[in-house]
Scaffold this motif. Structure first.
Motif, mmCIF file in Angstrom:
data_model
loop_
_atom_site.group_PDB
_atom_site.id
_atom_site.type_symbol
_atom_site.label_atom_id
_atom_site.label_comp_id
_atom_site.label_asym_id
_atom_site.label_seq_id
_atom_site.Cartn_x
_atom_site.Cartn_y
_atom_site.Cartn_z
ATOM 1 N N GLU A 1 -11.803 -78.357 -75.366
ATOM 2 C CA GLU A 1 -11.170 -76.966 -75.582
ATOM 3 C C GLU A 1 -9.822 -76.973 -75.043
ATOM 4 N N TYR A 2 -9.369 -78.068 -73.985
ATOM 5 C CA TYR A 2 -8.045 -78.262 -73.495
ATOM 6 C C TYR A 2 -6.903 -78.839 -74.236
ATOM 7 N N LEU A 3 -7.620 -79.637 -75.142
ATOM 8 C CA LEU A 3 -6.625 -80.650 -76.072
ATOM 9 C C LEU A 3 -5.333 -79.650 -76.703
ATOM 10 N N PRO A 4 -5.535 -78.587 -77.266
ATOM 11 C CA PRO A 4 -4.418 -77.748 -77.698
ATOM 12 C C PRO A 4 -3.456 -77.286 -76.508
ATOM 13 N N LEU A 5 -4.080 -77.056 -75.419
ATOM 14 C CA LEU A 5 -3.092 -76.995 -74.429
ATOM 15 C C LEU A 5 -2.495 -78.212 -73.909
ATOM 16 N N ILE A 6 -3.014 -79.237 -73.745
ATOM 17 C CA ILE A 6 -2.422 -80.532 -73.225
ATOM 18 C C ILE A 6 -1.454 -80.866 -74.370
#
Length: 55
Positions: free
Chosen positions: A3-8
């Motif tokens: 779920e953090y991939l788009p933010l990264i």
């Protein structure tokens, strides 16, 4: 984790854009000796202008 991939990905893209802007601002001034070495003199400018004049 996933779920953090788009933010990264967004942070990486934002950092890359910021570094590109900084490179454009500072990059030309890092090699000032090269810039002055390629700069034509006044005599060269006038010679080229005289040779390309069609008047």
């Amino acid at each position: 984790m996933f779920e953090y991939l788009p933010l990264i990905a967004f942070q990486i893209a934002f950092a890359a854009a910021g570094l590109a802007i900084l490179y454009r601002i500072v990059g030309g001034k890092l090699s000032a000796a090269e810039a002055t070495a390629r700069k034509p003199t006044h005599g060269e400018i006038f010679r080229r202008a005289a040779n390309t004049s069609h008047a």
